[in-house]
Design a protein around this motif. Sequence first.
Motif, short mmCIF file in Angstrom:
data_model
loop_
_atom_site.label_atom_id
_atom_site.label_comp_id
_atom_site.label_asym_id
_atom_site.label_seq_id
_atom_site.Cartn_x
_atom_site.Cartn_y
_atom_site.Cartn_z
N LEU A 219 0.80 -1.33 -0.03
CA LEU A 219 -0.05 0.09 0.01
C LEU A 219 0.84 1.29 0.18
CD1 LEU A 219 -2.49 -1.10 2.52
CD2 LEU A 219 -2.76 -1.33 0.07
N ASP A 220 2.20 1.32 -0.06
CA ASP A 220 3.18 2.18 -0.13
C ASP A 220 2.95 3.31 1.09
OD1 ASP A 220 5.10 3.43 -1.30
OD2 ASP A 220 3.89 4.90 -2.42
N VAL A 221 2.81 2.66 2.21
CA VAL A 221 2.65 3.47 3.56
C VAL A 221 3.74 3.30 4.45
CG1 VAL A 221 0.35 4.21 3.64
CG2 VAL A 221 1.11 2.11 4.65
N MET A 234 -0.57 0.27 -5.13
CA MET A 234 -1.39 1.33 -4.93
C MET A 234 -1.18 2.18 -6.47
SD MET A 234 -3.83 1.54 -2.88
CE MET A 234 -4.29 3.07 -2.33
N ALA A 235 0.00 2.09 -6.83
CA ALA A 235 0.11 3.05 -8.14
C ALA A 235 -0.81 2.85 -9.04
CB ALA A 235 1.67 2.81 -8.48
N GLU A 236 -1.26 1.49 -9.54
CA GLU A 236 -2.20 1.05 -10.56
C GLU A 236 -3.59 0.66 -9.96
OE1 GLU A 236 -0.01 -1.89 -12.82
OE2 GLU A 236 1.96 -0.56 -11.93
N ALA A 237 -3.99 0.99 -8.82
CA ALA A 237 -5.01 0.74 -8.19
C ALA A 237 -6.14 2.03 -7.95
CB ALA A 237 -4.84 -0.30 -7.15
N GLU A 238 -7.19 1.60 -7.76
CA GLU A 238 -8.21 2.81 -7.50
C GLU A 238 -8.41 2.87 -5.97
OE1 GLU A 238 -11.91 3.03 -9.41
OE2 GLU A 238 -10.65 3.77 -10.90
N ASP A 239 -8.36 1.85 -5.28
CA ASP A 239 -8.41 1.73 -3.76
C ASP A 239 -7.74 0.57 -3.11
OD1 ASP A 239 -9.63 -0.07 -4.48
OD2 ASP A 239 -11.78 0.73 -3.67
N ILE A 240 -7.82 0.63 -1.63
CA ILE A 240 -6.79 -0.55 -1.26
C ILE A 240 -7.34 -1.92 -1.62
CG2 ILE A 240 -6.81 -1.70 1.19
CD1 ILE A 240 -6.42 1.41 2.32
N HIS A 241 -8.69 -2.09 -1.56
CA HIS A 241 -9.21 -3.32 -2.36
C HIS A 241 -8.70 -3.68 -3.48
CE1 HIS A 241 -12.15 -3.39 1.20
NE2 HIS A 241 -12.51 -2.37 0.82
N GLY A 242 -8.44 -2.65 -4.43
CA GLY A 242 -7.95 -2.95 -5.77
C GLY A 242 -6.53 -3.18 -5.71
N ALA A 243 -5.75 -2.69 -4.81
CA ALA A 243 -4.39 -3.11 -4.61
C ALA A 243 -4.22 -4.57 -4.21
CB ALA A 243 -3.55 -1.99 -3.58
N PHE A 244 -5.17 -4.82 -3.32
CA PHE A 244 -4.85 -6.14 -2.89
C PHE A 244 -5.25 -7.12 -3.79
CE2 PHE A 244 -5.52 -5.35 2.21
CZ PHE A 244 -4.40 -4.85 2.03
#
Length: 263
Positions: A219-221, A234-244
């Motif tokens: 998540l780049d935190v 996260m770079a290519e996702a809309e939200d956390i769910h998308g990143a996972f």
Amino acid sequence: MKPITLSTLQAYKRAGDTFSCLTAYDASFARAASDAGIDVLLVGDSLGMVLQGHTSTLPVTLEEICYHTRCVARGKGASLLMVDLPFMGNASQERLLENAGELMRAGAELVKVEGEAWMADGIRELTRRGVPVCAHLGLTPQTVYQLGGYKVQGRDADRASQILEDARTLVEAGASVILLECVPADLGRTITEALDVPVIGIGAGPDTDGQILVMHDVLDVTPGRKPRFVKNFMAEAEDIHGAFRRYHEDVKARRFPAEEHCF
Ligand SMILES: Nc1nc(=O)c2c([nH]1)NC[C@@H]1CN(c3ccc(C(=O)N[C@@H](CCC(=O)O)C(=O)O)cc3)CN21
Ligand SMILES: CC(C)C(=O)C(=O)O
Ligand SMILES: [Mg+2]
């Protein structure tokens, strides 16, 4: 969803399929990761670094790990729940067994221990008592002060064959899973091919049976310098769910890790 078990991971290995693993420390993120299809959740002692702000995992206590395990267990869905035995949790055989018992009562389904061939007796006793064990080899963060930093392990031939032999010894002693951290990709492949049990890698190349990352890195935190093997999903996702979801899909399709994430 059918619960993921050790048998599921073994079946993945037999079929030549990969599986995804991610750390989780609370019920909400556990639910999000499980909904994204993540096969294995790890309550890692990395929580000492990403939650508590320490520079190592050594300050983490059994009580803290148990608290986070109870939280994650409530949100874990179908994912398999693996939990780290904290630093010095294996100070004696008796304490090892008691501590692993605490972790299992808190909700662990697989206990991960750092340690080389000398952990064989402990792993044998745990396995006898019904505690499935994942043995963590290569870069073992609980020995960071001995290793002189978070450095790649097994770069020379002697250390590489030592890690392979340790893995064989611990599987012989009963380890159900091996986790390899920060080793050259060719060693990751050699060990994965040599063993019948599932091998999870982090910075161990593209050929291990499973891949694991710390949630905060996905998540780049994560503050500060990041290890080479991490990727910001996260770079290519809309939200956390998308990143996972993206992380899970990229692992399953063997798109992650790419060459730039390997040693
Ligand atoms: N956020 C986070 N991510 C992790 O993967 C992680 C934690 N914390 N805490 C516990 C351990 C510590 N880990 C680490 C930390 C740093 C490196 C690192 O910087 N490695 C160098 C290797 C340099 C070399 O020897 O060539 C790198 O460039 O990746 C590796 C693993 C893995 N674990
Ligand atoms: C980095 C993984 C493998 C771990 O041990 C942890 O999160 O503590
Ligand atoms: Mg750990």
